[in-house]
Design an enzyme around this catalytic site. Structure first.
Site, PDB file in Angstrom:
ATOM      1  CG  HIS A  12      -0.394   0.031   2.464  1.00 57.67           C
ATOM      2  ND1 HIS A  12       0.305   0.956   3.193  1.00 57.67           N
ATOM      3  CD2 HIS A  12      -0.033  -0.845   3.011  1.00 57.67           C
ATOM      4  CE1 HIS A  12       0.417   0.933   4.337  1.00 57.67           C
ATOM      5  NE2 HIS A  12       0.302  -0.416   4.678  1.00 57.67           N
ATOM      6  CE  LYS A  37      -7.603   8.598   1.648  1.00 56.41           C
ATOM      7  NZ  LYS A  37      -8.727   8.999   2.731  1.00 56.41           N
ATOM      8  N   GLY A 316       4.116   4.794  10.354  1.00 56.12           N
ATOM      9  CA  GLY A 316       2.269   5.351  10.960  1.00 56.12           C
ATOM     10  C   GLY A 316       1.875   5.825  12.000  1.00 56.12           C
ATOM     11  CG  ASN A 320      -2.392   8.765  17.653  1.00 54.19           C
ATOM     12  OD1 ASN A 320      -2.646  10.359  18.315  1.00 54.19           O
ATOM     13  ND2 ASN A 320      -3.058   8.139  17.743  1.00 54.19           N
ATOM     14  CB  ALA A 426      -4.635  19.209   2.129  1.00 53.38           C
ATOM     15  NE  ARG A 505      -4.576  16.983  11.970  1.00 57.79           N
ATOM     16  CZ  ARG A 505      -5.151  16.528  10.828  1.00 57.79           C
ATOM     17  NH1 ARG A 505      -4.036  17.071   9.798  1.00 57.79           N
ATOM     18  NH2 ARG A 505      -6.505  16.588  10.427  1.00 57.79           N
ATOM     19  CB  SER A 537      -7.171  17.074   1.845  1.00 56.07           C
ATOM     20  OG  SER A 537      -8.456  15.620   2.135  1.00 56.07           O
TER      21      SER A 537
END
Length: 579
Positions: A12, A37, A316, A320, A426, A505, A537
């Site tokens: 992926h 995606k 990944g 978080n 984005a 964020r 985004s």
């Protein structure tokens, strides 16, 4: 020296990145070109073609190709650990011991085919396989710009076998201190609970994190999922991170948790509402992740952090942002750099940067992620003229001033400018924008434009001149990789981008990295008193971020968006043309 990095090693997030003499000149994810995606099961053909075109080089000019997946020998503790921990699935255990490099050789064949198909030449070019977690580490450390001794963290689902990496960087070299191996994976546990909570692994972890502030982490004790003691942790594979016959199955699909988890917590969550007890489960798994990760970081890297205060982080789980806020708050931390493309897409950059360093060419600090395709105003006009239905457009005399007026009037705007961002965020070039002081704009974007859960939070982009006042810190935040506590005086001014727990964020925008977006924020400050916009985004639920002008038009006409700004033109759906 020209180095091409490729990712897609674990089925992926295929991507490509290109370095020329230590400078990152292009990077893009395959999903954006294929409109699929995560581009599962794909190799980065289109992304590689773009990188070569962007750099203006021929395929046969590439010197090195780096790939974030390496052979793991039988003497490595990784394979033996995996086999021992999967005794209940003997087919997996035996495969690890006797065919442990099977996936490597499958990856190798796929890469060699790509190199030949694109004219790079598998036999001609130097091929450098890089261990997956070293690629993550390099993408963080070598691109951080840190000169001091730097603590390095890598946490994800898994690479070859490793799931968690602790080490340090010094004088351009990465040193490994400790690794943990599958199935002992913090990312794996969080992913399993993501599935249980009704979301898709690799995509829904953001949703779990967004749901967590609505719940009470003290209502349920999730400590049985992970056993931690003296710097070691072990996942309870009777409940999560399970394979084979231990998996819970529903409608023919196997999940990474067991029927015993269902017996404990009840049926899987369904639907789009933030309902009990599932919001408390989300809060509990977020709390368990934070507590376990912080203990491990302090145990293995505490002394280095106290020495220099610098941390570089990828994998990944590095996306978080709530955990990242807790890391910044650790004693002694001066600055945390999180690779903005922290997931496996970023390992294309990591593998390439690692190979460049090995070849004696240090790589430059990452200054921005505007590394994808860009389109001229004329190309945007051409896309409008050739679109399958009539498109109403006009040139704008002052793009940022006119767009700010539309936003200040309470209208969402799709904003398509410059080079596409690399990574999942984005950052002002492929965005849907709104005025964060206008009540209801977030609900409208969620329900009518993005078609996603109404409780999903949005992020603020803000001028660097006001960021310290809003966020109560001068910590850098150019990539939306951290949450911060919003100052009380600002919560009522920008309520649409303040989350349930009082955090945001944030992306701090500088004029040097994105002058047009900066100008838009300045115009918003003139009109509203707040140099802040809501930013999400430019895509709909389940779709990759928009790449091309045609993608942007598809998004525009496939939603309730009323305004699309592409470079210097404004596109509308009715006769109203705001001034």
């Amino acid at each position: 020296m020209i180095v091409l990095g490729l990712s897609g090693a674990v089925n992926h997030d295929a991507s490509a990145a290109l370095y020329i003499d230590g400078k990152l000149v292009a990077a893009a994810e395959e999903e954006r070109f294929l409109r699929d995606k995560h581009a599962k099961g794909k190799m980065p053909y289109e992304a590689t073609k773009f990188c070569l075109e962007q750099a203006g080089i021929r395929p046969d000019q590439i010197d090195i190709v780096a790939f974030p997946y390496a052979e793991i020998g039988l003497k490595s503790p990784a394979r033996w650990h995996y086999a021992k921990r999967h005794w209940y699935a003997p087919d997996r255990a035996l495969t690890a011991l006797f065919s442990g490099n099977r996936r490597y050789w499958r990856n190798h064949r796929n890469v060699m085919k790509l190199l030949d198909d694109l004219g790079i030449g598998a036999k001609r070019v130097k091929f450098v396989p890089v261990e997956h977690h070293l690629a993550h580490a390099s993408s963080a450390y070598h691109l951080s710009g840190f000169k001091e001794k730097t603590a390095i963290i890598g946490i994800d689902g898994k690479g070859e076998y490793a799931t968690t990496f602790f080490g340090y960087g010094e004088n351009g070299k990465i040193h490994k201190i400790k690794e943990f191996y599958d199935p002992d994976s913090l990312g794996g546990v969080y992913g399993a609970l993501t599935e249980y909570l009704g979301f898709e692994m690799l995509d829904g972890e953001f949703k779990v994190m967004g749901m967590a502030p609505y719940g009470d982490p003290k209502r349920f004790d999730f400590s049985r999922l992970i056993e931690y003691k003296d710097g070691e942790f072990k996942v309870n594979t009777k409940l999560v991170n399970v394979v084979g016959t231990r998996r819970f199955k529903k409608n023919g699909k196997g999940y990474f948790f067991s029927p015993e988890l269902i017996e404990w917590l009840g049926p899987m969550r369904e639907g789009d509402e933030k309902d009990e007890p599932y919001i408390d489960y989300a809060a509990s798994i977020q709390d368990l992740l934070e507590k376990t990760a912080l203990k491990l970081i302090d145990f293995y890297l505490g002394d280095i952090i106290k020495e220099t205060g610098k941390i570089a982080y990828a994998g990944g789980v590095a996306l978080n942002v709530k955990l990242n806020q807790r890391i910044i708050a650790m004693p002694g931390v001066k600055e945390l750099f999180v690779q903005p493309a922290a997931s496996d897409a970023g390992t294309a950059i990591g593998a390439a940067s690692y190979a460049s360093q090995l070849a004696g060419v240090p790589v430059e600090k990452m200054e921005h992620v505007y590394l994808g395709p860009a389109y001229t105003t004329e190309q945007c006009i051409e896309a409008c003229e050739q679109y399958e239905q009539p498109v109403k457009w006009r040139r704008m005399a002052n793009v940022t001033a006119e767009t700010a007026k539309i936003l200040a009037d309470g209208n969402p705007v799709s904003w398509f400018q410059g080079h596409m961002e690399f990574g999942p965020r984005a950052l002002g070039n492929r965005s849907i924008l709104g005025s964060p002081s206008h009540p209801g704009v977030a609900d409208r974007i969620n329900a009518q434009i993005k078609y996603r859960e109404r409780w999903r939070p949005f992020c603020p982009s803000m001028l660097d001149t006001i960021a310290p006042e809003i966020l109560q810190t001068d910590h850098p935040s150019p990539y939306m990789t951290f949450t911060f506590d919003v100052a009380e005086s600002w919560k009522s001014r920008i309520p649409e981008v303040v989350h349930e727990d009082g955090t945001a964020r944030a992306q701090i925008v500088t004029k040097a990295t994105n002058p047009r977006y900066y100008s838009l924020l300045q115009e918003m400050e003139k009109l509203t008193g707040n140099g802040v916009v809501l930013n999400t985004s430019l895509n709909r639920r389940g779709e990759p971020m928009v790449c091309s002008p045609t993608d942007a038009l598809n998004m525009f006409f496939g939603s309730d968006l009323e305004y699309l700004v592409m470079e210097d033109i404004l596109i509308t759906k009715d006769d109203h043309q705001p001034i």
